[in-house]
Design a protein around this motif. Structure first.
Motif, mmCIF file in Angstrom:
data_model
loop_
_atom_site.group_PDB
_atom_site.id
_atom_site.type_symbol
_atom_site.label_atom_id
_atom_site.label_comp_id
_atom_site.label_asym_id
_atom_site.label_seq_id
_atom_site.Cartn_x
_atom_site.Cartn_y
_atom_site.Cartn_z
ATOM 1 N N ILE A 1 44.756 33.406 47.917
ATOM 2 C CA ILE A 1 43.367 33.547 47.481
ATOM 3 C C ILE A 1 42.604 32.241 47.651
ATOM 4 N N LEU A 2 43.183 31.148 47.194
ATOM 5 C CA LEU A 2 42.467 29.870 47.269
ATOM 6 C C LEU A 2 42.279 29.411 48.710
ATOM 7 N N GLN A 3 43.172 29.816 49.604
ATOM 8 C CA GLN A 3 42.988 29.507 51.018
ATOM 9 C C GLN A 3 41.715 30.162 51.553
ATOM 10 N N LYS A 4 41.406 31.356 51.062
ATOM 11 C CA LYS A 4 40.173 32.033 51.486
ATOM 12 C C LYS A 4 38.944 31.254 51.032
ATOM 13 N N PHE A 5 38.992 30.706 49.813
ATOM 14 C CA PHE A 5 37.874 29.893 49.331
ATOM 15 C C PHE A 5 37.675 28.673 50.240
ATOM 16 N N ILE A 6 38.770 28.062 50.661
ATOM 17 C CA ILE A 6 38.686 26.902 51.575
ATOM 18 C C ILE A 6 38.137 27.358 52.935
ATOM 19 N N ASN A 7 38.699 28.436 53.484
ATOM 20 C CA ASN A 7 38.283 28.928 54.804
ATOM 21 C C ASN A 7 36.791 29.266 54.854
ATOM 22 N N TYR A 8 36.273 29.801 53.747
ATOM 23 C CA TYR A 8 34.872 30.217 53.714
ATOM 24 C C TYR A 8 33.965 29.163 53.061
ATOM 25 N N HIS A 9 34.489 27.954 52.912
ATOM 26 C CA HIS A 9 33.724 26.798 52.417
ATOM 27 C C HIS A 9 33.067 27.065 51.067
ATOM 28 N N MET A 10 33.821 27.694 50.175
ATOM 29 C CA MET A 10 33.330 27.961 48.822
ATOM 30 C C MET A 10 34.174 27.142 47.845
ATOM 31 N N LYS A 11 33.550 26.153 47.241
ATOM 32 C CA LYS A 11 34.249 25.364 46.222
ATOM 33 C C LYS A 11 34.267 26.187 44.940
ATOM 34 N N SER B 1 33.291 40.789 32.112
ATOM 35 C CA SER B 1 34.194 41.228 31.047
ATOM 36 C C SER B 1 35.436 41.890 31.635
ATOM 37 N N GLU B 2 35.492 41.948 32.956
ATOM 38 C CA GLU B 2 36.648 42.580 33.604
ATOM 39 C C GLU B 2 37.266 41.629 34.632
ATOM 40 N N ILE B 3 38.468 41.946 35.066
ATOM 41 C CA ILE B 3 39.155 41.147 36.083
ATOM 42 C C ILE B 3 38.478 41.396 37.422
ATOM 43 N N LEU B 4 38.035 40.323 38.072
ATOM 44 C CA LEU B 4 37.331 40.436 39.348
ATOM 45 C C LEU B 4 38.236 40.191 40.547
ATOM 46 N N ILE B 5 39.243 39.340 40.366
ATOM 47 C CA ILE B 5 40.119 39.012 41.491
ATOM 48 C C ILE B 5 41.533 39.485 41.178
ATOM 49 N N THR B 6 41.974 40.479 41.983
ATOM 50 C CA THR B 6 43.322 41.020 41.822
ATOM 51 C C THR B 6 44.153 40.832 43.085
ATOM 52 N N ASP B 7 43.459 40.569 44.204
ATOM 53 C CA ASP B 7 44.139 40.392 45.485
ATOM 54 C C ASP B 7 43.214 39.624 46.430
ATOM 55 N N VAL B 8 43.674 39.391 47.642
ATOM 56 C CA VAL B 8 42.902 38.616 48.612
ATOM 57 C C VAL B 8 41.572 39.302 48.932
ATOM 58 N N GLN B 9 41.577 40.615 49.095
ATOM 59 C CA GLN B 9 40.351 41.328 49.443
ATOM 60 C C GLN B 9 39.300 41.213 48.343
ATOM 61 N N SER B 10 39.710 41.311 47.086
ATOM 62 C CA SER B 10 38.733 41.205 45.996
ATOM 63 C C SER B 10 38.169 39.786 45.916
ATOM 64 N N ALA B 11 38.968 38.789 46.295
ATOM 65 C CA ALA B 11 38.462 37.410 46.353
ATOM 66 C C ALA B 11 37.435 37.270 47.468
ATOM 67 N N LEU B 12 37.725 37.840 48.633
ATOM 68 C CA LEU B 12 36.770 37.808 49.746
ATOM 69 C C LEU B 12 35.468 38.522 49.375
ATOM 70 N N ASP B 13 35.587 39.651 48.687
ATOM 71 C CA ASP B 13 34.404 40.394 48.252
ATOM 72 C C ASP B 13 33.550 39.545 47.310
ATOM 73 N N LEU B 14 34.202 38.821 46.398
ATOM 74 C CA LEU B 14 33.465 37.979 45.457
ATOM 75 C C LEU B 14 32.783 36.827 46.192
ATOM 76 N N ILE B 15 33.484 36.183 47.112
ATOM 77 C CA ILE B 15 32.895 35.098 47.897
ATOM 78 C C ILE B 15 31.653 35.602 48.630
ATOM 79 N N ALA B 16 31.776 36.750 49.287
ATOM 80 C CA ALA B 16 30.657 37.316 50.044
ATOM 81 C C ALA B 16 29.488 37.672 49.131
ATOM 82 N N THR B 17 29.774 38.275 48.000
ATOM 83 C CA THR B 17 28.721 38.663 47.055
ATOM 84 C C THR B 17 27.973 37.448 46.538
#
Length: 121
Positions: free
Chosen positions: A67-77, A19-35
């Protein structure tokens, strides 16, 4: 944030609800990928566009690309689902069109389409 998994065509996909914004910057995207990877082991995720800050959709901020480059780098579609018709930027429409032609990043209207796409690639 709630994470559930769907299995389709022997592929597990994490569906993130929030119900809240999860991705606001590159670090929050990395945190979500890792989680997601840690909690589910999935390498594919579905995320509602409401979980992304509005700056993501303003291409001049370069946030979407970073942000989307991080998804590619960490192999997360990822499939970002929602209604994108409210955006008038031709650049954003072109970006969405080109992303949807690839195999890693998709912008789709709903979860059903996202599951179909992510389980097929």
């Amino acid at each position: 944030m709630e994470i559930r998994t769907i299995k389709e065509n022997n592929t597990e996909i994490a569906v993130i609800s929030s119900s809240e914004i999860l991705i606001t910057d590159v670090q929050s995207a990395l945190d979500l990928i890792a989680t997601v990877n840690y909690e589910t082991g999935c390498d594919r995720m579905i995320l509602n566009k409401a979980a992304l800050c509005e700056d993501f959709f303003q291409l001049r901020t370069k946030l979407a690309g970073e942000i989307l480059q991080k998804f590619i780098n960490y192999h997360m579609k990822i499939a970002i689902v929602g209604d994108f018709s409210g955006y008038t930027s031709k650049s954003l429409k072109d970006f969405i069109y080109e992303s949807n032609k690839g195999n890693d990043i998709f912008f789709l209207p709903g979860e059903k389409e996202a599951v179909e796409k992510l389980s097929a690639v």
